[in-house]
Design a protein around this motif. Structure first.
Motif, PDB file in Angstrom:
ATOM      1  N   VAL A 224       0.945  -1.224  -0.084  1.00  0.00           N
ATOM      2  CA  VAL A 224       0.089   0.084  -0.060  1.00  0.00           C
ATOM      3  C   VAL A 224       1.050   1.347  -0.112  1.00  0.00           C
ATOM      4  O   VAL A 224       1.868   1.397   0.806  1.00  0.00           O
ATOM      5  CB  VAL A 224      -0.847  -0.137   1.293  1.00  0.00           C
ATOM      6  N   LEU A 225       0.626   1.967  -1.076  1.00  0.00           N
ATOM      7  CA  LEU A 225       1.581   3.234  -1.075  1.00  0.00           C
ATOM      8  C   LEU A 225       0.848   4.489  -0.730  1.00  0.00           C
ATOM      9  O   LEU A 225      -0.446   4.598  -1.000  1.00  0.00           O
ATOM     10  CB  LEU A 225       2.086   3.291  -2.651  1.00  0.00           C
ATOM     11  N   TYR A 226       1.668   5.279  -0.250  1.00  0.00           N
ATOM     12  CA  TYR A 226       0.977   6.791  -0.167  1.00  0.00           C
ATOM     13  C   TYR A 226       2.318   7.685  -0.169  1.00  0.00           C
ATOM     14  O   TYR A 226       3.138   7.585   0.432  1.00  0.00           O
ATOM     15  CB  TYR A 226       0.339   6.762   1.397  1.00  0.00           C
ATOM     16  N   GLY A 227       1.990   8.806  -0.825  1.00  0.00           N
ATOM     17  CA  GLY A 227       3.229   9.929  -0.841  1.00  0.00           C
ATOM     18  C   GLY A 227       4.596   9.302  -1.244  1.00  0.00           C
ATOM     19  O   GLY A 227       5.550   9.852  -0.632  1.00  0.00           O
ATOM     20  N   GLY A 228       4.487   8.426  -2.089  1.00  0.00           N
ATOM     21  CA  GLY A 228       5.743   7.723  -2.379  1.00  0.00           C
ATOM     22  C   GLY A 228       6.555   6.928  -1.402  1.00  0.00           C
ATOM     23  O   GLY A 228       7.618   6.687  -1.549  1.00  0.00           O
ATOM     24  N   LYS A 229       5.671   6.347  -0.232  1.00  0.00           N
ATOM     25  CA  LYS A 229       6.037   5.610   0.735  1.00  0.00           C
ATOM     26  C   LYS A 229       5.254   4.354   0.601  1.00  0.00           C
ATOM     27  O   LYS A 229       4.098   4.271   0.639  1.00  0.00           O
ATOM     28  CB  LYS A 229       6.178   6.077   2.040  1.00  0.00           C
ATOM     29  N   VAL A 230       6.002   3.238   0.976  1.00  0.00           N
ATOM     30  CA  VAL A 230       5.296   2.123   1.572  1.00  0.00           C
ATOM     31  C   VAL A 230       4.701   2.118   2.761  1.00  0.00           C
ATOM     32  O   VAL A 230       5.567   2.479   3.620  1.00  0.00           O
ATOM     33  CB  VAL A 230       6.251   0.876   1.340  1.00  0.00           C
ATOM     34  N   MET A 231       3.364   2.106   3.029  1.00  0.00           N
ATOM     35  CA  MET A 231       2.944   2.139   4.203  1.00  0.00           C
ATOM     36  C   MET A 231       2.632   0.782   4.797  1.00  0.00           C
ATOM     37  O   MET A 231       2.687   0.853   5.963  1.00  0.00           O
ATOM     38  CB  MET A 231       1.317   2.875   4.154  1.00  0.00           C
ATOM     39  N   GLU A 232       2.221  -0.307   4.036  1.00  0.00           N
ATOM     40  CA  GLU A 232       2.061  -1.221   4.500  1.00  0.00           C
ATOM     41  C   GLU A 232       2.292  -2.596   3.298  1.00  0.00           C
ATOM     42  O   GLU A 232       1.887  -2.216   2.292  1.00  0.00           O
ATOM     43  CB  GLU A 232       0.702  -1.429   5.000  1.00  0.00           C
ATOM     44  N   GLN A 233       2.835  -3.657   3.710  1.00  0.00           N
ATOM     45  CA  GLN A 233       3.155  -4.507   3.019  1.00  0.00           C
ATOM     46  C   GLN A 233       2.985  -5.880   3.541  1.00  0.00           C
ATOM     47  O   GLN A 233       3.411  -6.186   4.558  1.00  0.00           O
ATOM     48  CB  GLN A 233       4.819  -4.214   2.676  1.00  0.00           C
ATOM     49  N   GLY A 234       2.496  -6.737   2.699  1.00  0.00           N
ATOM     50  CA  GLY A 234       2.384  -8.188   3.055  1.00  0.00           C
ATOM     51  C   GLY A 234       1.558  -8.964   2.340  1.00  0.00           C
ATOM     52  O   GLY A 234       1.175  -8.395   1.080  1.00  0.00           O
ATOM     53  N   ALA A 235       1.154  -9.833   2.907  1.00  0.00           N
ATOM     54  CA  ALA A 235      -0.060 -10.797   1.971  1.00  0.00           C
ATOM     55  C   ALA A 235      -1.312 -10.227   1.916  1.00  0.00           C
ATOM     56  O   ALA A 235      -1.585  -9.555   3.003  1.00  0.00           O
ATOM     57  CB  ALA A 235      -0.067 -12.229   2.502  1.00  0.00           C
ATOM     58  N   THR A 236      -1.781 -10.140   0.675  1.00  0.00           N
ATOM     59  CA  THR A 236      -3.255  -9.146   0.493  1.00  0.00           C
ATOM     60  C   THR A 236      -4.210  -9.839   1.855  1.00  0.00           C
ATOM     61  O   THR A 236      -4.953  -8.780   2.092  1.00  0.00           O
ATOM     62  CB  THR A 236      -3.643  -9.795  -0.789  1.00  0.00           C
ATOM     63  N   TYR A 237      -4.112 -11.058   2.139  1.00  0.00           N
ATOM     64  CA  TYR A 237      -5.328 -11.401   3.018  1.00  0.00           C
ATOM     65  C   TYR A 237      -5.031 -10.634   4.048  1.00  0.00           C
ATOM     66  O   TYR A 237      -5.728  -9.854   4.634  1.00  0.00           O
ATOM     67  CB  TYR A 237      -5.378 -12.969   3.016  1.00  0.00           C
ATOM     68  N   ASP A 238      -3.667 -10.741   4.836  1.00  0.00           N
ATOM     69  CA  ASP A 238      -3.603 -10.020   6.276  1.00  0.00           C
ATOM     70  C   ASP A 238      -3.666  -8.731   6.099  1.00  0.00           C
ATOM     71  O   ASP A 238      -4.434  -8.025   7.068  1.00  0.00           O
ATOM     72  CB  ASP A 238      -1.883 -10.639   6.163  1.00  0.00           C
ATOM     73  N   VAL A 239      -3.163  -7.864   4.915  1.00  0.00           N
ATOM     74  CA  VAL A 239      -3.242  -6.490   4.770  1.00  0.00           C
ATOM     75  C   VAL A 239      -4.643  -6.243   4.757  1.00  0.00           C
ATOM     76  O   VAL A 239      -4.905  -5.134   5.582  1.00  0.00           O
ATOM     77  CB  VAL A 239      -2.467  -5.970   3.710  1.00  0.00           C
ATOM     78  N   PHE A 240      -5.227  -6.565   4.254  1.00  0.00           N
ATOM     79  CA  PHE A 240      -6.781  -6.278   4.253  1.00  0.00           C
ATOM     80  C   PHE A 240      -7.839  -6.765   5.160  1.00  0.00           C
ATOM     81  O   PHE A 240      -8.647  -6.142   5.448  1.00  0.00           O
ATOM     82  CB  PHE A 240      -7.494  -6.376   2.730  1.00  0.00           C
ATOM     83  N   MET A 241      -7.508  -7.748   5.891  1.00  0.00           N
ATOM     84  CA  MET A 241      -8.212  -8.455   6.717  1.00  0.00           C
ATOM     85  C   MET A 241      -7.830  -7.674   8.178  1.00  0.00           C
ATOM     86  O   MET A 241      -8.633  -7.353   8.916  1.00  0.00           O
ATOM     87  CB  MET A 241      -8.120  -9.815   7.171  1.00  0.00           C
ATOM     88  N   HIS A 242      -6.408  -7.491   8.281  1.00  0.00           N
ATOM     89  CA  HIS A 242      -5.804  -6.828   9.683  1.00  0.00           C
ATOM     90  C   HIS A 242      -5.105  -5.772   9.438  1.00  0.00           C
ATOM     91  O   HIS A 242      -4.153  -5.962   9.813  1.00  0.00           O
ATOM     92  CB  HIS A 242      -5.421  -8.065  10.499  1.00  0.00           C
ATOM     93  N   PRO A 243      -5.538  -4.708   8.772  1.00  0.00           N
ATOM     94  CA  PRO A 243      -4.668  -3.615   8.483  1.00  0.00           C
ATOM     95  C   PRO A 243      -3.942  -3.239   9.779  1.00  0.00           C
ATOM     96  O   PRO A 243      -4.582  -3.044  10.835  1.00  0.00           O
ATOM     97  CB  PRO A 243      -5.545  -2.608   7.830  1.00  0.00           C
ATOM     98  N   THR A 244      -2.711  -2.875   9.860  1.00  0.00           N
ATOM     99  CA  THR A 244      -2.235  -2.419  10.947  1.00  0.00           C
ATOM    100  C   THR A 244      -1.523  -0.876  10.711  1.00  0.00           C
ATOM    101  O   THR A 244      -0.934  -0.204  11.464  1.00  0.00           O
ATOM    102  CB  THR A 244      -0.585  -3.049  11.380  1.00  0.00           C
ATOM    103  N   ASN A 245      -1.946  -0.314   9.388  1.00  0.00           N
ATOM    104  CA  ASN A 245      -1.319   1.037   9.522  1.00  0.00           C
ATOM    105  C   ASN A 245      -2.637   1.962   9.172  1.00  0.00           C
ATOM    106  O   ASN A 245      -3.502   1.581   8.565  1.00  0.00           O
ATOM    107  CB  ASN A 245      -0.682   1.117   7.969  1.00  0.00           C
TER     108      ASN A 245
END
Lengths: 707, 327
Positions: A224-245
């Protein structure tokens, strides 16, 4: 061993004034046969990264630091000649806008062959054979390789570009917003095709999109990118099931989902940071509801949190934040205490009766002389609608269904060819005859594109005041009303905005100025044509909220026209679905969404992507495309594509009240009971029988009858 | 619409236009306040009865509609009649003049169309380069300077100054007893040819260069070129595709210009003493030589109409979307 490895990539664009740091320390890696997603809003740097991997960065862009390794080869140092060998042979590309990505004066087959001849030593016959092969893979008729791009519809052109991307069996395919701009049903078919191809060929895919739903449904891993930075990275399932950012949470919550009703849409306040210098603090801190002083101390490093990486100092508080992020209040949106009462609607403000808008097709001079009846495109064909005070009526449909024409005809921007329109009980003709000015003050229109619909030389104050001046108000009233309205649409404090030019405003702010322009006359009826479709997800919700609030507070009737069902279900009280000029289903939004009765409306609703990666949605593989609107056959317009169609459907066109349950009506003899078994499974089965996409209507009918 | 229907429709339109043009020419000339014989009467050289005889000889005593029908009939069989002042067939006057003009202008136009368009495409592709700026400034300079001024300077430098080329003396191609080929394929002809040819090429180069440059600049950011680049095409191959997509305005302009060539360029012909159609026409007008004027104007109108038709057909061949549209 990973196929592509991007390490600490920094990309700068040089502009006349200052450098723009578009990408800052982005790292990710794509493995063999991996589906990788880069998701973010406009300006987050995702397209810049894609261009870098293809070596097609704009002339003023440069890689300031970091490396891009592809199969252990450094791409950043390649010369243009070396690039020409790698492009397509090893890395191919599916462009965003299929409509204009194909060379208009070259047959599609020749364009694909060109790629083969460029990289392989193949005879024309061999190349032709390969082209036919990839055409079949993407579900196009191989007999059409010698057609020109303009002979294909948008969805089919996108299939051509996909075929082209596959033709040399590249190791990596970069897909840049491959479904943006396509209708939702077509999008679903393209996604299905991409996934199917993914299973069959060995290529990896890098998918770049703003659409959380598309990523959630297609990718294994995501950044997941924002302002040229990676905000969150990982398996899609984890990132959208349990976002931590917090940004991921905001993005996901802001993304409208079809079956969420009445929830106030979430939008992320503020706008993108200026990227003119390298970030000194967390890039998201000025919009983040959880930001503290600590967030000023440099952008947080990606740290492990759960099974994914997140760039936040407070990943340990992720659960807590996730809970809070679901509440609109967290994002600075005032909760409406009495959401329920807001749905009480008042008197009927607009009524159309058998409204028609037919466009005459030009015919030859001789046919004119002979008095041959010309062909018509029935853009709006017998539409009956009512809108009440304080009610938002959503009008949904695919491009070409006549929904925009309907809006323009109701607003008298185009003359109608038949039927009647009554505003507040008076016929539009009478209103116009009495005074055009008065009519215009009662019915206002908001256009799709906030970049074109404002005069670039007019300041906000002048733009909003203009309608009042035309109506002849005195200066004092004008000043007061302008200030009030600008403040009402959320541009606070008004002083800050009144003297600005459109160029100084963001897209969301411009659209609010456009809304203020429409509201300043206190109209009774407001017609909005895709007012939020050009805006990023996090801003879209904002516009929806303002419109909802205006409908509730000012008792305006609103017609909200959009192809985006998810936005519609969030704000519309009632929903009308159009297909080829007719309203085929209408009713309370909840009723229509939960129990769609017309097969087309049901398909449309089922085709919206889900942001929840745990949902396994059955794809909508509706055969064919809407037929040519000239010379429609008799009977139900949808019958040629409908799995439930019978003789009766083909003979007589069903009335809209064929199915009726209170205010819920559907123009279908055989209303759908169960979407999955009656439609989606049928579509999938039909497609299995006819491997190749039927091209003309005849073959569609055959495939339907052949069940 | 099929290509055949398109073709038939366009050809029919062209034919109707030609008829209209011809009628306008006929009507205009008949509306002129005097005829070539009235002058003779006034000067006392002829008696009124002799004039009547003469008018009868040329068929001018017949009703106007008979004259019109005969005129149309003769035009379409390319019989232009006798010149009133030179006592020989009009075709003998116009033919050689037209040939001379075409020999000069057509190769010049084709040369500049090809060279300047390619240069323009290259300039557009390398936007901001010194080549682009230099080519635009030079060609615009020559486009803005009247062609006879350029011609005069060429004459001053290369004829009178350096003495390399003759300043005048080009004859009618028919004047050579050994025939046309002997006239045109001689070193002497080449010497007469080079200066007016150069002046023409320089004059027209600006139009083609700017048209080509602008359309390539327009194409340059387009999505399909991006895709071509991503496919691994080299710079020149990409430019080739951009050029191919920029052909439409160039072809239109070329066709229109070719149509207009049949009018000659009077100033150029005067400066280089080139016996071309432009001069022949002006002379005929001054002498009130109806048949010659009618024939010359007819040929000019026909050329413009035919070249427009050619441009339309070329469109349909070059751009597949034209056929699909309503044309």
């Amino acid at each position: 061993m990973s196929l592509l490895e991007v390490n600490d990539l920094k990309i700068k664009y040089r502009t006349a004034e200052e450098d723009v740091h578009a990408v800052n320390d982005v790292s990710f890696s794509i493995g063999e046969q991996d589906n990788y997603g880069l998701v973010g809003e406009s300006g987050c740097g995702k397209s810049t990264i894609a261009k870098t991997i293809l070596g097609m960065l704009d002339d003023n862009g440069e890689i300031a630091a970091g490396s891009v390794q592809f199969k252990d080869r450094e791409l950043a140092d390649l010369s243009e000649n070396e690039w020409q060998d790698i492009r397509w042979e090893e890395i191919s590309y599916i462009p965003q806008s299929a409509m204009d990505s194909l060379d208009p004066v070259m047959t599609v087959g020749a364009q694909i062959r060109q790629a083969i001849h460029k990289h392989r030593d193949a005879t024309k016959a061999e190349a032709d054979e390969r082209v036919a092969e990839v055409f079949e893979i993407v579900g196009l008729d191989p007999a059409r390789t010698s057609d020109y791009p303009h002979e294909f519809s948008g969805g089919m052109r996108q299939r051509v570009t996909i075929a082209m991307a596959l033709v040399l069996d590249p190791d990596l395919i970069i897909a840049d917003e491959p479904t943006t701009g396509l209708d939702v049903i077509v999008q679903d078919k393209i996604i299905d095709k991409l996934l199917e191809i993914q299973d069959e060929v060995d290529s990896s895919m890098l998918l770049i999109t703003h659409d959380v739903g598309v990523v959630a449904e297609t990718c294994d891993n995501v950044s997941v990118l924002y302002g040229g930075k990676v905000m969150e990275q990982g398996a899609t399932y984890d990132v959208f099931m349990h976002p931590t950012n917090p940004y991921t949470m905001g993005l996901q919550n802001a993304f409208p989902v079809v079956d969420e009703f009445d929830e106030q849409a979430i939008s992320i306040p503020g706008s993108l940071p200026e990227l003119t210098e390298e970030p000194t603090g967390c890039v998201f801190r000025n919009r983040c509801p959880f930001a503290t002083e600590e967030c000023e101390d440099g952008h947080p490093p990606l740290t492990a949190s759960g099974s994914q990486l997140s760039a936040c100092y407070y990943t340990d508080r992720a659960d807590e934040m996730r809970e809070a992020a679901a509440e609109p209040e967290t994002w600075g949106i005032e909760a409406e205490d009495d959401r329920e009462t807001s749905h009480e609607t008042g008197d009927v403000i607009l009524e159309t009766d058998g409204l028609e808008k037919w466009f005459k097709q030009t015919q030859s001079f001789l046919d004119d002389m002979r008095g041959t009846e010309p062909d018509y495109v029935k853009a709006v064909n017998g539409v009956d609608l009512t809108v009440r005070q304080g009610e938002i009526l959503g009008v949904a449909g695919e491009s070409g269904c006549g929904k925009s024409t309907l809006g323009e005809v109701i607003a008298a921007l185009q003359p109608r060819t038949g039927g009647d329109i009554y505003v507040d009980g008076t016929s539009v003709d009478d209103l116009l005859a009495e005074s055009t000015k008065k009519f215009r003050s009662q019915v206002q229109f908001i256009f799709q594109d906030p970049f074109d619909s404002l005069n670039p030389r007019q300041r906000v104050k002048a733009a909003v005041a203009e309608p009042l001046k035309i109506q002849g108000y005195d200066q004092e009233t004008i000043d007061r009303r302008v200030r009030e309205t600008v403040s009402d649409v959320g541009l606070n404090p008004p002083e800050k905005y009144l003297d600005q030019l459109p160029a100084q405003l963001s897209g969301g702010e411009r659209q609010r100025v456009a809304i203020a322009q429409a509201l300043v006359l206190q109209p009774k009826l407001l017609i909005c044509d895709e007012p939020a479709s050009m805006l990023d997800v996090s801003l879209k919700a904002n516009i929806l909220n303002i419109l909802r609030e205006m409908a509730d507070k000012r008792d305006i009737g609103i017609i909200y026209i959009s192809h985006d069902l998810a936005s519609l279900t969030q704000i519309a009280n009632r929903l009308a679905v159009m297909y080829l000029g007719r309203v085929i289903e209408i009713g309370e939004t909840r009723e229509v969404v939960q129990n769609p009765r017309h097969p087309y409306a049901a398909s449309l609703l089922a085709a919206s992507p889900q942001t929840d990666p745990s949902v396994n949605r059955q794809r909508v593989l509706l055969p064919g495309e809407p037929p040519n609107p000239v010379n429609l056959p008799g009977g139900c317009n949808f019958a040629p594509r409908c799995p439930k169609a019978s003789e009766e459907c083909r003979k007589d066109e069903p009335k809209r009240s064929s199915f009726k349950d209170g205010g819920h009506e559907a123009a279908c003899y055989f209303p759908v009971e169960d979407v999955e078994s009656e439609l989606l499974a049928q579509y999938a089965r039909n497609r299995g029988e006819t491997a190749v996409q039927p091209v003309d209507e005849g073959s569609i009918e055959e495939s339907v009858e052949g069940e | 619409m099929s290509f055949r229907r398109f073709l038939i429709k366009r050809t029919a339109i062209a034919a109707i236009l030609t008829l209209v043009a011809v009628s306008v020419i006929f009507a205009t000339l008949r509306m002129l306040p005097s005829d070539p014989f009235s002058g003779l009467v006034a000067s006392g050289a002829l008696t009124p009865s002799q004039v009547e005889e003469l008018r009868a000889l040329y068929g001018l005593d017949e009703p106007i509609w008979v004259q019109y029908l005969k005129y149309i009939q003769n035009l379409f069989t390319f019989q232009f009649g006798l010149s009133l002042t030179q006592q020989r067939p009009v075709s003998e006057i116009i033919g050689p003049a037209l040939l001379n003009t075409m020999v000069l202008l057509l190769p010049a136009l084709i040369t500049t169309a090809i060279v300047s368009s390619l240069a323009g495409m290259y300039a557009g592709w390398n936007r901001g380069s010194w080549f682009e700026q230099f080519s635009i400034i030079t060609t615009t300079f020559f486009r803005a300077t009247p062609i006879f001024v350029t011609g005069i300077f060429l004459l001053i430098i290369f004829s009178y100054g350096l003495g390399w080329f003759p300043a005048f003396g080009m004859r009618s191609p028919m004047a050579n007893p050994e025939g046309l080929a002997a006239t045109y394929f001689s070193l002497d002809f080449l010497k007469h040819y080079i200066l007016p040819f150069t002046a023409t090429v320089l004059f027209y180069s600006g139009d083609f260069l700017m048209l080509a440059r602008n359309s390539v600049v327009e194409r340059k950011g387009s999505e399909f070129l991006k895709l071509h680049r991503a496919k691994g095409l080299s710079e020149m191959e990409q430019l080739g595709r951009a050029g191919r997509n920029s052909m439409l305005p160039l072809v239109t302009y070329f066709a229109l210009r070719t149509g207009m060539l049949f009018q000659g360029v009077i100033t150029l012909e005067v400066v280089f003493a080139w016996p071309g159609i432009g001069r022949a026409l002006v002379q005929a007008i001054l002498n009130q030589d109806y048949p010659t004027v009618q024939a010359a104007v007819f040929i000019m109108a026909l050329a413009v109409i035919v070249m427009n038709l050619t441009a339309d057909i070329a469109y349909a061949r070059l751009d597949p979307t034209v056929e699909a549209g309503d044309v």
